[in-house]
Design an enzyme around this catalytic site. Structure first.
Site, short mmCIF file in Angstrom:
data_model
loop_
_atom_site.label_atom_id
_atom_site.label_comp_id
_atom_site.label_asym_id
_atom_site.label_seq_id
_atom_site.Cartn_x
_atom_site.Cartn_y
_atom_site.Cartn_z
N GLU A 1 -3.52 2.70 1.70
CA GLU A 1 -3.10 3.09 0.34
C GLU A 1 -3.56 4.52 0.04
OE1 GLU A 1 -4.44 0.72 -3.14
OE2 GLU A 1 -4.63 2.69 -4.05
N THR B 1 -6.64 1.96 -5.93
CA THR B 1 -6.43 0.93 -6.96
C THR B 1 -7.48 -0.17 -6.92
OG1 THR B 1 -4.91 -0.24 -5.50
CG2 THR B 1 -3.92 1.26 -7.11
N HIS C 1 0.82 -1.22 0.00
CA HIS C 1 0.00 0.00 0.00
C HIS C 1 0.85 1.27 0.00
CE1 HIS C 1 -3.34 -2.51 0.87
NE2 HIS C 1 -3.07 -2.72 2.13
N HIS D 1 -8.06 4.00 4.53
CA HIS D 1 -7.25 2.90 3.99
C HIS D 1 -5.80 3.36 3.83
CE1 HIS D 1 -5.74 -0.19 1.28
NE2 HIS D 1 -6.74 -0.94 1.70
N SER E 1 -9.86 -6.60 4.67
CA SER E 1 -9.35 -6.37 3.31
C SER E 1 -10.39 -5.61 2.48
CB SER E 1 -9.03 -7.72 2.66
OG SER E 1 -9.03 -7.60 1.26
#
Ligand code: SF4
Length: 294
Positions: free
Chosen positions: A127, A164, A75, A125, A221
């Protein structure tokens, strides 16, 4: 029962690369060298546990002075954290996925040209936090739902980017909305990773043709949760599980076809165990049917 496993189920390129880098380093390091990751290397508790058994532990505090080498997970990390690690002269193994790096570079360039950044994703998150840290201070907005879209500063010069693992359709809706509202045509970066798109498309096709759909992956996840939402919209008998222990034979009583997919951070060995468990349930079903015929 016919069991269909999505060809793309499981580790994506970036996760495989990060886990392999961790395994490789763990093997080469002496028992006295401490290798850590900032946060769990991937969002899969079973993989994190197996790496801990090999001496790779997640940490939250980079000031703890408790490690020799830090491995950056797929990430990525915030730009300022990377700077801090470098300034401390610590050894860094950078497993940031190249696609995440690309997104960081896009934001960096757009910010330097004065764009206000709209990032579609989950602001909590890692990322998203790593990518958006390349935007200029107070010159970005993270959009996660239709409510957030209303906050977009439409008079600004806008650049759009997405996490992504974002749902392709939601990103398209945001792009269309902003294109209609904004004063200037926004710059749009296509950053949804192919691995994610392929997984989502395969999951949709499989979910349409089966009676039960299993989505395997960590409850923490994001991409696994997205897959389960996509499948659930198509097939109400969709179940999100982390391991084979959660598979319940009751789910398959009237099922003839079962689909299995798995998030990008789910290792093959967990998918294989789930498949084995479903096959065992099927064998019991077949035997019970044969017995009933006699
Ligand atoms: S989903 Fe795509 S961008 Fe994310 S880690 Fe995997 S390969 Fe990289």
């Amino acid at each position: 029962m016919e069991i269909i496993v999505a060809p793309s189920a499981g580790f994506c390129f970036g996760v495989k690369r990060a886990v392999n880098m961790a395994l490789d380093a763990a093997e080469k390091f002496s028992p006295f060298e401490k290798l850590n990751t900032i946060g769990p290397i991937i969002h899969n508790p079973q993989v994190v546990k197996s790496l801990e058994e090999k001496g790779v532990f997640p940490i939250d505090d980079i000031d703890c002075g408790c490690f020799d080498t830090i491995l950056i997970r797929s990430h990525g990390i915030k730009a300022e954290v990377m700077e801090k690690l470098k300034s401390k002269g610590l050894k860094i193994l950078d497993a940031t996925c190249p696609f995440v790096k690309k997104a960081q570079n896009y934001i960096n360039e757009a910010a330097s040209k004065g764009y206000f950044i709209i990032m579609v994703g989950d602001k909590n998150h890692p990322e998203v936090q790593s990518v958006i840290s390349f935007a200029a201070k107070n010159r970005f907005l993270v959009v996660n739902n239709f409510g957030d879209i209303k906050k977009v500063p439409i008079s600004e010069k806008l650049a759009l980017i997405s996490q992504t693992t974002q749902d392709v359709n939601f990103y398209k809706l945001v792009i269309d909305y902003i294109k209609k509202q904004a004063k200037e045509i926004p710059v749009v970066f296509e950053t949804i990773c192919d691995a994610t798109m392929i997984k989502q498309e395969e999951a949709k096709i499989i979910a349409k043709g089966v009676d039960v759909m299993l989505v395997v992956g960590g409850y923490n996840s994001a991409n696994t949760n997205k897959l389960q939402n996509i499948c659930k919209e198509i097939q109400k008998n969709t179940y999100h599980i982390e391991t084979e222990d959660e598979v319940d034979s009751e789910w398959f009583i009237n099922a003839e076809k079962v689909g299995i997919t798995a998030g990008a951070s789910t290792p093959d060995w967990i998918i294989d165990r789930v498949l084995k468990k479903v096959r065992e349930i099927d064998e019991v079903k077949v035997k019970a049917k044969d017995k009933a015929k006699v």
